[in-house]
Design a protein around this motif. Structure first.
Motif, mmCIF file in Angstrom:
data_model
loop_
_atom_site.group_PDB
_atom_site.id
_atom_site.type_symbol
_atom_site.label_atom_id
_atom_site.label_comp_id
_atom_site.label_asym_id
_atom_site.label_seq_id
_atom_site.Cartn_x
_atom_site.Cartn_y
_atom_site.Cartn_z
ATOM 1 N N LEU A 1 0.706 -1.085 -0.278
ATOM 2 C CA LEU A 1 -0.277 -0.213 -0.297
ATOM 3 C C LEU A 1 1.147 1.002 0.018
ATOM 4 C CD1 LEU A 1 -2.654 -1.112 2.396
ATOM 5 C CD2 LEU A 1 -2.662 -1.278 0.148
ATOM 6 N N PRO A 2 0.450 2.140 -1.164
ATOM 7 C CA PRO A 2 0.807 3.444 -0.131
ATOM 8 C C PRO A 2 1.051 3.995 0.738
ATOM 9 C CG PRO A 2 -0.561 3.610 -2.120
ATOM 10 C CD PRO A 2 -0.448 2.670 -1.276
ATOM 11 N N TYR A 3 2.443 4.999 1.355
ATOM 12 C CA TYR A 3 2.917 4.516 2.510
ATOM 13 C C TYR A 3 3.312 6.660 2.375
ATOM 14 C CZ TYR A 3 5.398 4.969 6.708
ATOM 15 O OH TYR A 3 6.427 5.353 7.831
ATOM 16 N N VAL A 4 3.296 6.639 3.364
ATOM 17 C CA VAL A 4 3.957 8.288 2.967
ATOM 18 C C VAL A 4 4.412 9.072 4.507
ATOM 19 C CG1 VAL A 4 3.464 11.277 2.909
ATOM 20 C CG2 VAL A 4 2.518 9.389 1.363
ATOM 21 N N PHE A 5 5.205 9.587 5.176
ATOM 22 C CA PHE A 5 5.720 9.969 6.386
ATOM 23 C C PHE A 5 5.895 11.309 6.702
ATOM 24 C CE2 PHE A 5 10.120 8.845 5.502
ATOM 25 C CZ PHE A 5 10.411 9.856 6.067
ATOM 26 N N SER A 6 5.735 12.455 6.762
ATOM 27 C CA SER A 6 6.218 13.520 7.298
ATOM 28 C C SER A 6 6.770 14.153 8.626
ATOM 29 C CB SER A 6 5.161 14.386 6.785
ATOM 30 O OG SER A 6 5.275 15.711 6.340
ATOM 31 N N ASP A 7 7.137 15.192 8.570
ATOM 32 C CA ASP A 7 7.518 15.551 10.113
ATOM 33 C C ASP A 7 7.421 17.362 10.287
ATOM 34 O OD1 ASP A 7 8.359 12.954 11.706
ATOM 35 O OD2 ASP A 7 10.480 13.285 10.287
ATOM 36 N N LEU B 1 1.087 2.682 14.590
ATOM 37 C CA LEU B 1 -0.498 2.150 14.262
ATOM 38 C C LEU B 1 0.212 1.909 12.377
ATOM 39 C CD1 LEU B 1 -2.235 4.118 16.120
ATOM 40 C CD2 LEU B 1 -2.461 1.490 16.573
ATOM 41 N N VAL B 2 0.885 1.506 12.043
ATOM 42 C CA VAL B 2 1.034 1.000 10.611
ATOM 43 C C VAL B 2 0.929 -0.347 10.156
ATOM 44 C CG1 VAL B 2 2.719 1.387 8.449
ATOM 45 C CG2 VAL B 2 2.178 3.586 9.615
ATOM 46 N N GLY C 1 -5.689 5.599 5.828
ATOM 47 C CA GLY C 1 -5.840 6.257 7.156
ATOM 48 C C GLY C 1 -4.055 6.960 7.413
ATOM 49 N N MET C 2 -4.462 7.648 8.808
ATOM 50 C CA MET C 2 -2.844 8.123 9.036
ATOM 51 C C MET C 2 -2.999 8.368 10.840
ATOM 52 S SD MET C 2 -2.023 12.010 8.167
ATOM 53 C CE MET C 2 -3.273 13.223 8.838
ATOM 54 N N SER C 3 -1.708 8.209 11.753
ATOM 55 C CA SER C 3 -1.266 8.247 12.895
ATOM 56 C C SER C 3 -0.407 9.452 12.646
ATOM 57 C CB SER C 3 -0.768 7.143 13.308
ATOM 58 O OG SER C 3 0.619 6.944 12.509
ATOM 59 N N GLU D 1 -4.205 18.545 19.587
ATOM 60 C CA GLU D 1 -3.606 17.991 20.142
ATOM 61 C C GLU D 1 -2.802 18.536 19.230
ATOM 62 O OE1 GLU D 1 -4.487 16.379 23.382
ATOM 63 O OE2 GLU D 1 -6.019 17.654 24.324
ATOM 64 N N HIS D 2 -2.876 17.290 17.827
ATOM 65 C CA HIS D 2 -2.533 17.012 17.070
ATOM 66 C C HIS D 2 -2.025 15.422 17.262
ATOM 67 C CE1 HIS D 2 -2.068 20.973 14.933
ATOM 68 N NE2 HIS D 2 -1.237 21.053 16.316
ATOM 69 N N ARG D 3 -2.050 14.578 18.048
ATOM 70 C CA ARG D 3 -2.426 13.729 18.567
ATOM 71 C C ARG D 3 -3.559 12.866 18.320
ATOM 72 N NH1 ARG D 3 0.862 10.658 21.042
ATOM 73 N NH2 ARG D 3 0.010 8.553 23.008
ATOM 74 N N PHE D 4 -4.100 12.303 16.873
ATOM 75 C CA PHE D 4 -5.065 11.329 16.434
ATOM 76 C C PHE D 4 -5.042 11.020 15.818
ATOM 77 C CE2 PHE D 4 -4.235 15.557 13.559
ATOM 78 C CZ PHE D 4 -4.582 14.531 12.766
ATOM 79 N N VAL D 5 -6.110 9.709 15.111
ATOM 80 C CA VAL D 5 -5.505 9.001 14.283
ATOM 81 C C VAL D 5 -6.742 8.622 13.077
ATOM 82 C CG1 VAL D 5 -5.876 6.445 13.082
ATOM 83 C CG2 VAL D 5 -4.558 7.037 15.530
ATOM 84 N N ALA D 6 -6.958 9.202 12.036
ATOM 85 C CA ALA D 6 -8.077 9.950 10.644
ATOM 86 C C ALA D 6 -7.978 8.579 10.581
ATOM 87 C CB ALA D 6 -7.311 10.962 10.637
ATOM 88 N N PHE D 7 -9.651 8.525 9.892
ATOM 89 C CA PHE D 7 -9.927 7.188 8.428
ATOM 90 C C PHE D 7 -10.551 7.804 8.232
ATOM 91 C CE2 PHE D 7 -9.113 5.745 12.852
ATOM 92 C CZ PHE D 7 -8.697 4.712 13.251
ATOM 93 N N TRP D 8 -10.104 7.617 6.443
ATOM 94 C CA TRP D 8 -10.567 8.037 4.985
ATOM 95 C C TRP D 8 -11.718 7.120 4.893
ATOM 96 C CZ3 TRP D 8 -6.477 10.085 6.884
ATOM 97 C CH2 TRP D 8 -6.169 11.214 6.849
ATOM 98 N N LEU D 9 -12.845 6.789 5.116
ATOM 99 C CA LEU D 9 -13.946 6.309 3.938
ATOM 100 C C LEU D 9 -14.882 5.972 2.912
ATOM 101 C CD1 LEU D 9 -13.811 5.365 7.597
ATOM 102 C CD2 LEU D 9 -15.625 4.313 7.889
ATOM 103 N N GLU D 10 -14.621 5.117 1.384
ATOM 104 C CA GLU D 10 -15.720 5.249 0.106
ATOM 105 C C GLU D 10 -16.336 4.211 0.244
ATOM 106 O OE1 GLU D 10 -12.269 7.688 -1.697
ATOM 107 O OE2 GLU D 10 -12.152 5.975 -2.035
ATOM 108 N N GLU D 11 -17.723 4.447 0.289
ATOM 109 C CA GLU D 11 -18.393 3.498 -0.429
ATOM 110 C C GLU D 11 -18.485 2.526 1.409
ATOM 111 O OE1 GLU D 11 -17.736 1.643 -3.170
ATOM 112 O OE2 GLU D 11 -18.100 3.074 -4.967
ATOM 113 N N GLY D 12 -18.273 2.819 2.404
ATOM 114 C CA GLY D 12 -18.081 2.070 3.710
ATOM 115 C C GLY D 12 -17.081 1.586 4.376
ATOM 116 N N LEU D 13 -15.775 1.385 3.130
ATOM 117 C CA LEU D 13 -14.479 0.875 3.453
ATOM 118 C C LEU D 13 -13.430 1.521 3.327
ATOM 119 C CD1 LEU D 13 -14.497 -2.092 0.550
ATOM 120 C CD2 LEU D 13 -15.780 -2.121 3.631
ATOM 121 N N VAL D 14 -12.552 1.585 4.665
ATOM 122 C CA VAL D 14 -11.695 2.192 4.890
ATOM 123 C C VAL D 14 -10.582 2.548 4.399
ATOM 124 C CG1 VAL D 14 -9.196 3.063 6.480
ATOM 125 C CG2 VAL D 14 -11.753 2.045 7.332
ATOM 126 N N ARG D 15 -10.948 3.015 3.388
ATOM 127 C CA ARG D 15 -9.314 3.263 1.725
ATOM 128 C C ARG D 15 -8.208 3.977 2.400
ATOM 129 N NH1 ARG D 15 -12.039 -0.087 -1.580
ATOM 130 N NH2 ARG D 15 -13.370 0.633 -2.252
#
Length: 411
Positions: free
Chosen positions: A322-328, A380-381, A372-374, A356-370
């Motif tokens: 899967l595509p993976y991105v990291f940033s600092d 959590l990857v 995620g970002m920690s 607080e910049h401490r979270f996990v976000a999920f992007w869903l399309e058609e009810g499926l998680v496409r």
């Protein structure tokens, strides 16, 4: 199956270097030549907008291999050797020097080049881009002067560079044509958290703004950025970070399919099985996400190396990571996995605190998680990857609950 006697790797970045490494690790004993237009041996690009730009990572750590690795592994490294043509009939790569490099299999890992703005003043001294190690060193020296900096473009590179400039003590303005930085990547729920992060560190934003011209002083140096409507943003350095264009000219002129990059299958082969593409330039069919993707990030180049090596050797193979991105940015570190088709309109579920910049976000399309970002929640990857790969519908209330393990969020 007989291994190709001659393999040529075109491109001096991470994908080509990792392919060379994988070939030798697999025991390939044929002639192996790596051509790069740059004067340097292959290096990694993420540090150029992060630790190396900050001055915290030494130069030697940026390179993929030690200086002696290529000779020790019988890889002919040809620096300052830009490839100008791919002759598929004769199976040759032609270089600007006039030299011809015969091949039985060839890798095109030519990367991407920064987009330029075709506006007045674009050629002024001090209007810069960030792609190479030389670019990063030049930008670091400019930041050290603590003159005002304008960054045109609010994507990953633009924001990482803005953070580096603030660390150096520069006044920074970021100009973005849409209403939030990172909007096209993260969508309207999550993107504002990164705008707030940078504002908290003193960055000024001009959002929904259009750049009309670069102001130039009598010496020919940039003096600032003029917006449509006439406003002038002072800047002795202007970083243009409005994305990149795949360097696919060799493949295009050789008659291979182009689809926002060099079109390849999941096995990284073009329609000509002797021609393989990897890294930023490759638009690969993804068997998990079931669409063609061109990914411009470090992990993709690293992970495609072994697959490209197998493809060059004529073996069955498939790239399925899967595509993976990291940033600092400042004290915030993030990891993003997957790829939503339309982040601006996807359903977004957040567990934790955006403020607080401490979270996990999920992007869903058609009810499926496409995707995620920690953010500032390391480790959590693997769980995020498993969730995206599963193709299972989720209970969004449990998905948002920090107490619910990600393995237990099925609907």
């Amino acid at each position: 199956m007989t291994a190709p006697a001659r393999i040529v790797l075109v491109g001096g970045g991470l994908a080509a270097a990792k392919t060379a490494q994988a070939l030798r690790r697999r025991g390939y004993e044929g002639t192996l030549t790596l051509l790069t237009a740059e004067p340097h041996r292959p290096y990694e690009r993420p540090p150029l907008s992060k630790g190396y730009l900050w001055g915290e990572i030494p130069r030697d750590e940026v390179f993929v291999h030690d200086a002696g690795w290529y000779a020790e592994h019988d890889v002919e490294l040809r620096t300052n050797t830009p490839a100008t043509a791919l002759d598929r009939e004769r199976r040759e790569v032609r270089a600007a020097s006039g030299e011809r490099f015969g091949y039985d299999a060839v890798l095109l890992a030519t990367g991407a080049s920064p987009r330029r703005l075709a506006i007045p003043g674009a050629d002024a001294e001090g209007v810069v881009s960030l792609r190479t190690i030389d670019d990063s060193e030049d930008l670091r020296a400019r930041f050290a002067r603590r003159d005002p900096v304008v960054v045109v473009g609010g994507g990953w590179i633009g924001l990482e560079a803005a953070a580096a400039a603030r660390r150096a003590g520069c006044e920074v303005t970021v100009v973005e044509s849409v209403v939030q930085p990172l909007l096209r990547v993260l969508g309207p729920v999550v993107a504002p958290a990164f705008a707030a992060l940078h504002r908290d560190h003193g960055v000024r934003f001009e959002l929904g703004a259009s750049v009309e011209a670069f102001a130039v002083d009598p010496s020919g140096a940039v003096a600032g950025v003029r917006l449509a409507g006439g406003a002038l943003l002072p800047g002795a350095t202007v970083l243009v970070a409005v994305g990149v264009t795949p360097v696919d000219g060799l493949a295009r002129e050789a008659g291979l399919e182009i689809a926002n990059g060099i079109a390849v299958g999941a096995d990284l082969r073009t329609a000509d099985p002797s021609v393989v593409a990897a890294g930023d330039v490759a638009a690969a069919q993804h068997p998990v996400l079931q669409r063609r993707l061109r990914v411009e990030h470090w992990a993709n180049a690293v992970r495609q190396g072994p697959v490209a090596a197998a493809a060059l050797l004529g073996e069955p193979t498939s790239y399925e990571r899967l595509p993976y991105v990291f940033s600092d940015q400042y004290d915030v570190s993030l990891e993003y996995v997957g790829a939503a088709r339309d982040p601006e309109h996807a359903q977004v579920v957040v567990r934790g605190s955006l403020d607080e910049h401490r979270f996990v976000a999920f992007w869903l399309e058609e009810g499926l998680v496409r995707a995620g970002m920690s953010v500032n929640l390391p480790g959590l990857v693997p769980a995020l990857e498993a969730l995206v790969r599963s193709g299972r519908r989720v209970d969004t209330a449990r998905l948002a609950d920090p107490a619910a393990p990600l393995e237990t969020v099925d609907a």
